[in-house]
Write a protein that holds these residues in place. Structure first.
Motif, mmCIF file in Angstrom:
data_model
loop_
_atom_site.group_PDB
_atom_site.id
_atom_site.type_symbol
_atom_site.label_atom_id
_atom_site.label_comp_id
_atom_site.label_asym_id
_atom_site.label_seq_id
_atom_site.Cartn_x
_atom_site.Cartn_y
_atom_site.Cartn_z
ATOM 1 N N ILE A 1 37.884 24.905 4.557
ATOM 2 C CA ILE A 1 38.593 23.797 4.171
ATOM 3 C C ILE A 1 37.816 22.585 4.277
ATOM 4 N N TYR A 2 37.602 22.071 5.400
ATOM 5 C CA TYR A 2 36.777 20.813 5.778
ATOM 6 C C TYR A 2 35.503 20.718 5.250
ATOM 7 N N ASP A 3 34.718 21.703 5.442
ATOM 8 C CA ASP A 3 33.346 21.618 4.724
ATOM 9 C C ASP A 3 33.546 21.457 3.221
ATOM 10 N N ALA A 4 34.394 22.165 2.649
ATOM 11 C CA ALA A 4 34.510 22.018 1.114
ATOM 12 C C ALA A 4 34.812 20.906 0.589
ATOM 13 N N GLN A 5 35.958 20.261 1.486
ATOM 14 C CA GLN A 5 36.346 18.661 1.051
ATOM 15 C C GLN A 5 35.210 17.665 1.424
ATOM 16 N N ASN A 6 34.466 17.856 2.367
ATOM 17 C CA ASN A 6 33.427 16.954 2.658
ATOM 18 C C ASN A 6 32.229 17.030 1.658
ATOM 19 N N GLU A 7 32.119 18.247 1.010
ATOM 20 C CA GLU A 7 31.312 18.462 -0.023
ATOM 21 C C GLU A 7 31.698 18.030 -1.445
ATOM 22 N N LEU A 8 32.879 18.121 -1.456
ATOM 23 C CA LEU A 8 33.927 17.527 -2.812
ATOM 24 C C LEU A 8 33.433 16.247 -2.934
ATOM 25 N N SER A 9 33.591 15.370 -1.493
ATOM 26 C CA SER A 9 33.630 14.018 -1.517
ATOM 27 C C SER A 9 32.297 13.634 -1.884
ATOM 28 N N ALA A 10 31.161 14.355 -1.220
ATOM 29 C CA ALA A 10 29.848 13.888 -1.505
ATOM 30 C C ALA A 10 29.484 14.169 -3.181
ATOM 31 N N ALA A 11 29.879 15.241 -3.538
ATOM 32 C CA ALA A 11 29.578 15.700 -4.899
ATOM 33 C C ALA A 11 30.254 14.690 -5.887
ATOM 34 N N THR A 12 31.330 14.060 -5.712
ATOM 35 C CA THR A 12 32.066 13.018 -6.369
ATOM 36 C C THR A 12 31.432 11.791 -6.352
ATOM 37 N N HIS A 13 31.104 11.574 -4.988
ATOM 38 C CA HIS A 13 30.156 10.246 -5.135
ATOM 39 C C HIS A 13 28.818 10.141 -5.626
ATOM 40 N N LEU A 14 28.100 11.545 -5.752
ATOM 41 C CA LEU A 14 26.956 11.597 -6.287
ATOM 42 C C LEU A 14 27.104 11.338 -7.895
ATOM 43 N N THR A 15 28.199 12.014 -8.505
ATOM 44 C CA THR A 15 28.359 11.942 -9.851
ATOM 45 C C THR A 15 28.521 10.189 -10.175
ATOM 46 N N SER A 16 29.662 9.493 -9.333
ATOM 47 C CA SER A 16 29.805 8.295 -9.586
ATOM 48 C C SER A 16 28.438 7.537 -9.625
ATOM 49 N N ARG A 17 27.680 7.676 -8.758
ATOM 50 C CA ARG A 17 26.535 6.990 -8.514
ATOM 51 C C ARG A 17 25.615 7.199 -9.761
ATOM 52 N N LEU A 18 25.417 8.599 -10.329
ATOM 53 C CA LEU A 18 24.510 8.936 -11.502
ATOM 54 C C LEU A 18 24.952 8.134 -12.811
ATOM 55 N N LEU A 19 26.560 8.004 -12.708
ATOM 56 C CA LEU A 19 27.024 7.220 -13.995
ATOM 57 C C LEU A 19 26.543 5.655 -13.924
ATOM 58 N N LYS A 20 26.641 5.227 -12.615
ATOM 59 C CA LYS A 20 26.374 3.702 -12.487
ATOM 60 C C LYS A 20 24.713 3.606 -12.824
ATOM 61 N N LYS B 1 24.080 19.176 -12.525
ATOM 62 C CA LYS B 1 23.991 19.552 -11.239
ATOM 63 C C LYS B 1 25.198 19.133 -10.331
ATOM 64 N N ALA B 2 25.324 17.682 -10.346
ATOM 65 C CA ALA B 2 26.384 17.064 -9.741
ATOM 66 C C ALA B 2 27.847 17.593 -10.203
ATOM 67 N N MET B 3 28.051 17.967 -11.264
ATOM 68 C CA MET B 3 29.209 18.426 -11.586
ATOM 69 C C MET B 3 29.547 20.048 -11.233
ATOM 70 N N GLN B 4 28.255 20.519 -11.452
ATOM 71 C CA GLN B 4 28.266 22.006 -10.783
ATOM 72 C C GLN B 4 28.778 21.824 -9.285
ATOM 73 N N ARG B 5 28.310 20.891 -8.558
ATOM 74 C CA ARG B 5 28.626 20.729 -7.238
ATOM 75 C C ARG B 5 30.208 20.367 -7.067
ATOM 76 N N ILE B 6 30.606 19.627 -7.748
ATOM 77 C CA ILE B 6 32.114 19.295 -7.516
ATOM 78 C C ILE B 6 32.908 20.633 -7.924
ATOM 79 N N TYR B 7 32.450 21.301 -9.087
ATOM 80 C CA TYR B 7 33.050 22.455 -9.401
ATOM 81 C C TYR B 7 33.112 23.469 -8.449
ATOM 82 N N ASP B 8 31.882 23.942 -7.822
ATOM 83 C CA ASP B 8 31.640 24.801 -6.806
ATOM 84 C C ASP B 8 32.500 24.438 -5.504
#
Lengths: 250, 250
Positions: free
Chosen positions: A47-66, B42-49
């Motif tokens: 759970i903890y790892d997935a939550q960290n990964e979700l947090s990182a992937a969400t941040h990455l998505t935001s950065r790509l949009l920026k 890739k970023a969205m796939q990471r969020i989804y995974d």
């Protein structure tokens, strides 16, 4: 075996077969507890790892949009509506990734920390105390053997006293270690309950905070934003449809 | 190059250097778009995974808690308070994992589906149309070459007609494919905007639903539950403290 939940410290000096058998039951229970906690620990770690990964992937998505406006697209570089829309998306998704990061931190402190402590401190302590108890029992056995061999031979008083002293010291040491071991095994019966409930409470509290943070601060402003964007996209889709018609009529 | 956003279909028959150069700009833009979308995908796939993993890990945790009472602990097997508390935890965590599963499904439908479609259908189509256009151009060049060689020699009327027919057919084919290619490149300028906004809207809507579901249905009932459990744990901790004092006084 309902009702059994305490190793009698007052009987540690006697070392009776009954006490030994009861110790066996406690040791079995500790092994079962270790095994159960090990599974729960792994699930919580996931759970903890997935939550960290979700947090990182969400941040990455935001950065790509920026970074969209920094892309060198040969066409449509002047599309300010698109750029500013994506900047807004980047901003709200970044806020969401902050919420996720807060949740990650809370899970680390309130879930992973207590269960890790139990695994690495409390359960580990039992293993070490069992070893220490084993060593002190062996030492005592050695001393008793020396003593029993003594009585058959004639020895000088000094050696005799030394061996007697050794038996006494090792017996005392063994008694201390078994007391410590029993006390820790007894404590573990209470600690394991706390160790089960504490990370679960931490987990739930963290989730509740996350939902509150999300629904109170973010949802409302997001919904307004989305209504605006939704209209833009709808208009864009209409334009696209219009364009398709033009192409097909050519 | 602001302002440029349409390849002129009406000039496809002329095949002028200006049109060729403009085509180059559109192709560059398409390459940049592909590259940007590939990162975003890739970023969205990471969020989804990560969301799927979170959902699975949460479900596993709930199942482990549900299985607590099936564990064969030699001690404390009669601890019904603990068992029923863990059953309640299992239930609320299972509810949470259902919310996560709903979020996963929504992300699959509203985020991953549109961006995957754009990647695998729209961008792929451009690649294929470029190849088709290249092949038809080569065919046309071959036919024109045959025709130019014809004029230098004396051929019978039948062969001449065949070659003429071939030039005409391949020119027509080339014109059709370039029309199709240009139209698709023009369309891509609109499609890419939709393809950016649609998954983001889907993502945001899914998150909003998740927060609403969590805060409206779960948070309140959880808080009541947690207040009760919190009291139990506090009592247990007090008991533990009391127990530690007894041990230390021995």
């Amino acid at each position: 075996m309902p009702g059994i939940d305490k190793l009698p410290l007052e009987e540690t000096l006697e070392d009776s077969p009954q006490t030994r058998s009861l110790l066996g039951v406690f040791e079995e229970d500790t092994a079962a507890t270790s095994s159960y906690f090990s599974q729960l620990f792994k699930a919580m770690q996931r759970i903890y790892d997935a939550q960290n990964e979700l947090s990182a992937a969400t941040h990455l998505t935001s950065r790509l949009l920026k970074d969209y406006e920094k892309q060198r697209f040969p066409l449509g570089g002047d599309d300010e509506v698109m750029s500013s829309t994506l900047q807004q998306f980047a901003k709200v998704i970044d806020e969401l990734s902050s919420c996720h990061a807060v949740l990650s931190t809370q899970l680390a402190d309130a879930m992973m920390f207590p269960i890790t402590q139990f695994q690495e401190r409390d359960l580990r302590e039992i293993v070490i105390l069992k070893e220490v108890f084993q060593i002190s029992s062996d030492d005592h056995d050695t001393a008793v053997n020396r003593y029993s061999r003594l009585s058959k031979r004639k020895e000088n008083e000094k050696v005799k006293n030394e061996v007697m002293e050794d038996v006494y010291t090792s017996r005392k040491k063994q008694h201390e270690t078994i007391m410590h071991y029993f006390a820790s095994l007894n404590m573990l019966q209470y600690k394991k309950k706390i160790a089960l409930l504490e990370p679960l409470l931490g987990y739930m509290q963290a989730q509740i905070s996350f939902f509150k943070l999300g629904s109170e601060n973010l949802t409302q402003q997001w919904e307004e934003f989305l209504t605006n964007i939704g209209t833009s996209v709808f208009n864009m889709s209409s334009y696209q449809l219009h364009y398709i018609k033009i192409i097909m009529s050519q």
